[in-house]
Structure formats: structure tokens, C-alpha cells
Design an enzyme around this catalytic site. Structure first.
Site, PDB file in Angstrom:
ATOM      1  N   TYR A 195      -2.878  -1.958  10.410  1.00 26.01           N
ATOM      2  CA  TYR A 195      -2.879  -2.570   9.083  1.00 26.01           C
ATOM      3  C   TYR A 195      -1.675  -2.086   8.262  1.00 26.01           C
ATOM      4  O   TYR A 195      -0.938  -2.891   7.683  1.00 26.01           O
ATOM      5  CB  TYR A 195      -4.191  -2.244   8.357  1.00 26.01           C
ATOM      6  CG  TYR A 195      -4.061  -2.272   6.859  1.00 26.01           C
ATOM      7  CD1 TYR A 195      -3.862  -3.471   6.174  1.00 26.01           C
ATOM      8  CD2 TYR A 195      -4.082  -1.090   6.102  1.00 26.01           C
ATOM      9  CE1 TYR A 195      -3.700  -3.491   4.790  1.00 26.01           C
ATOM     10  CE2 TYR A 195      -3.936  -1.103   4.738  1.00 26.01           C
ATOM     11  CZ  TYR A 195      -3.736  -2.301   4.088  1.00 26.01           C
ATOM     12  OH  TYR A 195      -3.569  -2.330   2.727  1.00 26.01           O
ATOM     13  N   HIS A 196      -1.474  -0.758   8.230  1.00 26.69           N
ATOM     14  CA  HIS A 196      -0.348  -0.242   7.449  1.00 26.69           C
ATOM     15  C   HIS A 196       0.978  -0.716   8.030  1.00 26.69           C
ATOM     16  O   HIS A 196       1.947  -0.935   7.299  1.00 26.69           O
ATOM     17  CB  HIS A 196      -0.388   1.287   7.397  1.00 26.69           C
ATOM     18  CG  HIS A 196      -1.527   1.816   6.576  1.00 26.69           C
ATOM     19  ND1 HIS A 196      -2.661   2.346   7.129  1.00 26.69           N
ATOM     20  CD2 HIS A 196      -1.718   1.852   5.233  1.00 26.69           C
ATOM     21  CE1 HIS A 196      -3.489   2.706   6.164  1.00 26.69           C
ATOM     22  NE2 HIS A 196      -2.956   2.402   5.005  1.00 26.69           N
ATOM     23  N   SER A 237      -1.556   3.048  10.727  1.00 27.13           N
ATOM     24  CA  SER A 237      -2.500   2.160  11.418  1.00 27.13           C
ATOM     25  C   SER A 237      -1.815   0.805  11.592  1.00 27.13           C
ATOM     26  O   SER A 237      -0.774   0.545  10.988  1.00 27.13           O
ATOM     27  CB  SER A 237      -3.783   1.965  10.590  1.00 27.13           C
ATOM     28  OG  SER A 237      -3.504   1.141   9.467  1.00 27.13           O
ATOM     29  N   THR A 259       0.827  -1.210   0.000  1.00 28.36           N
ATOM     30  CA  THR A 259       0.000   0.000   0.000  1.00 28.36           C
ATOM     31  C   THR A 259       0.860   1.259   0.000  1.00 28.36           C
ATOM     32  O   THR A 259       1.964   1.275   0.563  1.00 28.36           O
ATOM     33  CB  THR A 259      -0.931   0.008   1.235  1.00 28.36           C
ATOM     34  OG1 THR A 259      -1.433   1.328   1.420  1.00 28.36           O
ATOM     35  CG2 THR A 259      -0.219  -0.400   2.503  1.00 28.36           C
ATOM     36  N   LYS A 287       1.988  -3.955   6.615  1.00 26.66           N
ATOM     37  CA  LYS A 287       2.526  -3.825   5.250  1.00 26.66           C
ATOM     38  C   LYS A 287       3.973  -3.328   5.292  1.00 26.66           C
ATOM     39  O   LYS A 287       4.787  -3.678   4.435  1.00 26.66           O
ATOM     40  CB  LYS A 287       1.661  -2.859   4.439  1.00 26.66           C
ATOM     41  CG  LYS A 287       0.254  -3.373   4.195  1.00 26.66           C
ATOM     42  CD  LYS A 287       0.264  -4.503   3.177  1.00 26.66           C
ATOM     43  CE  LYS A 287      -1.129  -4.968   2.844  1.00 26.66           C
ATOM     44  NZ  LYS A 287      -1.178  -6.008   1.828  1.00 26.66           N
TER      45      LYS A 287
HETATM   46  P1  NAD Z   1     -10.237  -8.064   0.316  1.00 28.37           P
HETATM   47  O1  NAD Z   1     -10.375  -8.145   1.791  1.00 28.37           O
HETATM   48  O2  NAD Z   1     -11.448  -7.806  -0.494  1.00 28.37           O
HETATM   49  O3  NAD Z   1      -9.544  -9.395  -0.236  1.00 28.37           O
HETATM   50  C1  NAD Z   1      -8.564 -10.104   0.478  1.00 28.37           C
HETATM   51  C2  NAD Z   1      -8.836 -11.593   0.283  1.00 28.37           C
HETATM   52  O4  NAD Z   1      -7.829 -12.331   0.989  1.00 28.37           O
HETATM   53  C3  NAD Z   1     -10.192 -12.010   0.842  1.00 28.37           C
HETATM   54  O5  NAD Z   1     -10.898 -12.763  -0.107  1.00 28.37           O
HETATM   55  C4  NAD Z   1      -9.834 -12.839   2.088  1.00 28.37           C
HETATM   56  O6  NAD Z   1     -10.778 -13.857   2.329  1.00 28.37           O
HETATM   57  C5  NAD Z   1      -8.456 -13.378   1.717  1.00 28.37           C
HETATM   58  N1  NAD Z   1      -7.593 -13.680   2.874  1.00 28.37           N
HETATM   59  C6  NAD Z   1      -7.275 -12.873   3.915  1.00 28.37           C
HETATM   60  N2  NAD Z   1      -6.489 -13.527   4.789  1.00 28.37           N
HETATM   61  C7  NAD Z   1      -6.290 -14.775   4.292  1.00 28.37           C
HETATM   62  C8  NAD Z   1      -5.593 -15.923   4.751  1.00 28.37           C
HETATM   63  N3  NAD Z   1      -4.943 -15.930   5.914  1.00 28.37           N
HETATM   64  N4  NAD Z   1      -5.593 -17.037   3.977  1.00 28.37           N
HETATM   65  C9  NAD Z   1      -6.254 -17.061   2.795  1.00 28.37           C
HETATM   66  N5  NAD Z   1      -6.968 -16.015   2.318  1.00 28.37           N
HETATM   67  C10 NAD Z   1      -6.987 -14.878   3.062  1.00 28.37           C
HETATM   68  O7  NAD Z   1      -9.115  -6.944   0.025  1.00 28.37           O
HETATM   69  P2  NAD Z   1      -8.755  -6.193  -1.343  1.00 28.37           P
HETATM   70  O8  NAD Z   1      -9.364  -4.858  -1.308  1.00 28.37           O
HETATM   71  O9  NAD Z   1      -8.995  -7.099  -2.484  1.00 28.37           O
HETATM   72  O10 NAD Z   1      -7.196  -6.014  -1.143  1.00 28.37           O
HETATM   73  C11 NAD Z   1      -6.285  -6.999  -1.611  1.00 28.37           C
HETATM   74  C12 NAD Z   1      -4.872  -6.564  -1.265  1.00 28.37           C
HETATM   75  O11 NAD Z   1      -4.613  -5.293  -1.865  1.00 28.37           O
HETATM   76  C13 NAD Z   1      -4.665  -6.404   0.239  1.00 28.37           C
HETATM   77  O12 NAD Z   1      -3.469  -6.986   0.641  1.00 28.37           O
HETATM   78  C14 NAD Z   1      -4.634  -4.917   0.435  1.00 28.37           C
HETATM   79  O13 NAD Z   1      -3.785  -4.576   1.480  1.00 28.37           O
HETATM   80  C15 NAD Z   1      -4.126  -4.399  -0.897  1.00 28.37           C
HETATM   81  N6  NAD Z   1      -4.628  -3.044  -1.140  1.00 28.37           N
HETATM   82  C16 NAD Z   1      -5.967  -2.821  -1.321  1.00 28.37           C
HETATM   83  C17 NAD Z   1      -6.417  -1.518  -1.521  1.00 28.37           C
HETATM   84  C18 NAD Z   1      -7.875  -1.196  -1.714  1.00 28.37           C
HETATM   85  O14 NAD Z   1      -8.206   0.000  -1.866  1.00 28.37           O
HETATM   86  N7  NAD Z   1      -8.766  -2.184  -1.736  1.00 28.37           N
HETATM   87  C19 NAD Z   1      -5.498  -0.457  -1.545  1.00 28.37           C
HETATM   88  C20 NAD Z   1      -4.144  -0.723  -1.358  1.00 28.37           C
HETATM   89  C21 NAD Z   1      -3.724  -2.026  -1.164  1.00 28.37           C
END
Ligand code: NAD
Length: 404
Positions: free
Chosen positions: A196-197, A194, A152, A200
Site C-alpha cells: 500500500y505504501h 508495505s 501518507t 503512494k
Molecule cells: P477509505 O477506504 O475509508 O475510503 C476510500 C474510498 O475510496 C472508499 O469509499 C472506496 O470505496 C473508494 N475507492 C477506492 N478505490 C476506488 C476506485 N477505484 N474508484 C472509486 N472509488 C474508489 O479510506 P480513508 O481512510 O478515507 O482514506 C482516504 C485516503 O486517505 C486514502 O487514499 C488513504 O491512503 C489516505 N490516508 C488515510 C489515512 C487514515 O488513517 N485513514 C492515513 C493516511 C492517508
């Protein structure tokens, strides 16, 4: 469909999520062999929080069957918790022998990660163990696998202190003991906002170590806030629809504004709205993953870090555009985050641009498309879930204890 330049076998960890699902479909549509691994924890968290995607997402079985019917391509699925079931993850990697693993599988909401001590610990345990298990399993498998991780922009902290945030590494000049001045390049110092951050930020060190020690090929994508919901693939059939989070914890800011405007709810701006953030449309997220798969780092090359964002905007400016488009008024509410009221942000994204990304910018047509989707499914809204309920510090809201 077999128009991929080189057909690769790709495991998508977290392929049932907001970014992982459309990415899996795109890569499958391009002719790559895609395998999704997910523990479906995001669906469980919806149940735990009493929330749901605004769009009626289907079960993973229905989704995969629909994709096969629509495209003729099969995506296989393993339900594995990659943070808790290391042996099953390793077996899957050994059995499948993927060329690429894309790692989306982390708890990704900053507000959720701040709700309670239980959820802070869950987020750290889940995210750090997940990432470390993937790295360990790749080494143990002995395979040359390109790992692509979704990080992120938040690891850089909010604001760029007058500089253009580079792609992961910072040029510095240091004074040696004998007074010479030497130039070095270091990992950009992280400043997470946070829990979460912070996970990362810790992920970055794990990548640095395994790249140095075991020569793993790693691409770390520092992604901006994703907006939008559909891609051409998720629009191909109602059963393939992507998730749309609108609640105060998981809804990303612009999608929340567009949804609030669409259902006639005031647009809730935290603080002054003077925060500047980096954004990317979901179609560009998917395109960036396609480019990252096509351009692995060389063996022995350091971790390739790319800023996966297309533009920066002030939150208040976005709120004003949405207010004009939808007629909803803006409501200023206290900012739950511990951060400066205002910041500026300049970001270098030349890696992806040089690889062929043509950014989708915040245009009103696409914003209206999101708003139309929100209107279509407005009947599914739980209005009580719209406000952000999380707070960053005890002082902000004494007695704020998550019920779990
Ligand atoms: P999301 O929560 O919709 O998807 C994450 C998926 O990972 C989910 O389907 C969840 O069930 C699965 N998951 C989580 N922990 C797990 C585990 N231990 N074993 C197996 N599966 C697991 O999130 P997203 O929005 O699709 O984000 C995906 C990635 O992109 C994340 O790592 C997030 O940090 C990064 N990201 C997202 C955004 C955003 O705006 N959505 C921005 C920056 C970075």
C-alpha cells in the site's frame, strides 16, 4: 449556508470513505458545490472480509438525502470505478468542469495490501490506475483543475534518522564531476513499508511527472494516521455518522485501542510498541482539506507537498493512556510488520500551521468521546475481527494464504 470565501465546484473521489465523507460534508456546508464519485469498493471489502463499520453507516443514498434535509445543501453522486472506467471518469469531469478534485479513492489498508498475491495486485492495480486515470483525464479535459491527493507519511519510511522530515523535498549537497559542491532539492527518497505504501510512493512520481510535463496544479498531502470518528457535520444526524473501522486490517491504531478499551478487550500492542507514528484527528483532516482547497499552488509551481499530521506518539504511550482511561490491560502480540522494533520520528508541518491550522491534539476528552461511541455500538462488535491476521512475509507465518 454560503460562508465559503470563494464558492468552488469540487469533485471528491472516494467521498463515501472514512476521510472523504466528513470532508464532503464540511465543504458542502461551507457553500462549495460538492460531487462525490465512489465505486463503493470499501463497502464491498467489508463484505469480502466479513467485517463492518462499528458505527451503523447508512447507504450513500440515505446519507445524501439526510444531508440535504439537515443542511439544505445537495451533494450529487456518481458511482464510477475510477481505476476501471476511464471514459466515465473523463465524461464526468468534462460535464462537471470542477475547480478542484480531491482524490481519496485508493485501497488504503497496509495489512490488507499484504494479505495475498491477489490483494497485492489489486492494491497496485487499483491505486496506480486510479491516480493515473485522474491525471490523464485532467489533461485530456483541457481544464485547469487543482488536484489534491491524500498521500501518507508512510512514504518517508518509519523513522527519521535524526532529522526533521521536511515537507516532501530534501536539501542535498552533491559533488559535481569537476569537484564543485552544489546544492539541490530532491523528492525525499521514499522507503515504503508495505505494498500500500509503495503505491503512494509511485503516486508521487506520477504527480511529479504530470506537474512537470503538463503544468498540472497538484497538492499532495502526506497524512498521518487518522483517529477519531465524528465532525460537527457527521454528528448533525444519526444517518450522517462516519464509519469506524475496528478490525485488524482497516482499524487505525488509536481507534482500535479506544474501541478495545471500551468493550473490555485487551489492548493489542504489536511488538514492543516502541514504534513512533504521526497522528491527526479526523476534524483536522477535514480542516486541512478546507485549507488546501483555499490555497492552490500557482500555475507552473512544482507539486505542493504538505505534511498533514499534528503530532507524533509512541504506540506504547498511547496504549498506556487508553489503558488508564478504560481499565483494559495491555497485551503484547507479535508485530506483523517488517520494521525496526523502535524508531523516532520528527516531522515538519509548518505549511498547514502557517495557513491557519490549530491542531487538535490527543486530549483525553476527545479520546473519551471515541470510547463513548465505541461503547454505544459495542453490540455490533465481532470479536473475532479484532486481532490483526495479516503478515508481511511468508517466514512470519508459513501457509498464510488469503482465501480469495
Ligand atoms: P477509505 O477506504 O475509508 O475510503 C476510500 C474510498 O475510496 C472508499 O469509499 C472506496 O470505496 C473508494 N475507492 C477506492 N478505490 C476506488 C476506485 N477505484 N474508484 C472509486 N472509488 C474508489 O479510506 P480513508 O481512510 O478515507 O482514506 C482516504 C485516503 O486517505 C486514502 O487514499 C488513504 O491512503 C489516505 N490516508 C488515510 C489515512 C487514515 O488513517 N485513514 C492515513 C493516511 C492517508
Amino acid at each position: 449556508m454560503t460562508n465559503a470565501k470563494v464558492r468552488k465546484k469540487i469533485i471528491v473521489l472516494g467521498g463515501d470513505g472514512f476521510c472523504g465523507w466528513p470532508t464532503s460534508l464540511r465543504l458542502s456546508g461551507l457553500g462549495h458545490e460538492v460531487i462525490i464519485i465512489d465505486n463503493l469498493s470499501r463497502r464491498r471489502i467489508d463484505e469480502e472480509c466479513g467485517t463492518n463499520s462499528l458505527t451503523p453507516i447508512q447507504s450513500i443514498d440515505v446519507r445524501l438525502r439526510a444531508w440535504e434535509e439537515v443542511s439544505g445543501n445537495r451533494i450529487r453522486f456518481y458511482r464510477i470505478d475510477i481505476a476501471e472506467e476511464y471514459d466515465r471518469l473523463l465524461s464526468a469531469i468534462r460535464e462537471e468542469k470542477p475547480d478542484v478534485i480531491i482524490h481519496f479513492a485508493e485501497q488504503r489498508s497496509a495489512p490488507y495490501s499484504m494479505k495475498s498475491s491477489l490483494l497485492k495486485r489489486y492494491t497496485v492495480n487499483n491505486n496506480i490506475k486510479a491516480t493515473h486515470h485522474v491525471l490523464c483525464a485532467i489533461v485530456e479535459s483541457g481544464l485547469d483543475i487543482h488536484l489534491i491527493h491524500l498521500g501518507t507519511m508512510g512514504v518517508y519510511g518509519y523513522g527519521s534518522a535524526g532529522i526533521r522530515i521536511p515537507e516532501g523535498y530534501l536539501d542535498i549537497e552533491v559533488k559535481t564531476d569537476n569537484g564543485d559542491r552544489v546544492n539541490q532539492q530532491i523528492l525525499y527518497p521514499t522507503n515504503p513499508g508495505s505494498i500500500y505504501h509503495m503505491t503512494k510512493s509511485l503516486d508521487q512520481l506520477l504527480f511529479h511527472y504530470y506537474n512537470k510535463n503538463d503544468r498540472l496544479r497538484i497538492t499532495d498531502l502526506h497524512q498521518g494516521i487518522v483517529w477519531g470518528t465524528n465532525t460537527p457535520e457527521t454528528q448533525a444526524d444519526e444517518r450522517l455518522i462516519n464509519r469506524f473501522d475496528y478490525d485488524g486490517d482497516y482499524g487505525t491504531v488509536l481507534n482500535r485501542f479506544l474501541m478495545q478499551g471500551a468493550v473490555g478487550h485487551p489492548i493489542t500492542v504489536h511488538g514492543t510498541g516502541g514504534q513512533t507514528r504521526a497522528f491527526i484527528h479526523i476534524q483536522d483532516t477535514v480542516r486541512c482539506l478546507e485549507l488546501a482547497v483555499d490555497h492552490p499552488p500557482e500555475l507552473g509551481e512544482r507539486v505542493l507537498i504538505m505534511n498533514q499530521m499534528t503530532e507524533t506518539r509512541r504506540v506504547i504511550d498511547l496504549a498506556q493512556v487508553v489503558s488508564r482511561l478504560t481499565g483494559s490491560e495491555i497485551a503484547f502480540v507479535p508485530n506483523p510488520r517488517k520494521e525496526a522494533a523502535e524508531n523516532e520520528l520528527h516531522v515538519d508541518n509548518s505549511h498547514f500551521i502557517s495557513k491557519g491550522l490549530v491542531p487538535v491534539t490527543l486530549n483525553e476528552g476527545l479520546m473519551m468521546e471515541v470510547s463513548e461511541i465505541a461503547k454505544k455500538y459495542a453490540y455490533r462488535t465481532d470479536y473475532s475481527k479484532i486481532p490483526a491476521m495479516s503478515t508481511w512475509t511468508k517466514e512470519q507465518r508459513p501457509g498464510n494464504v488469503h482465501p480469495l
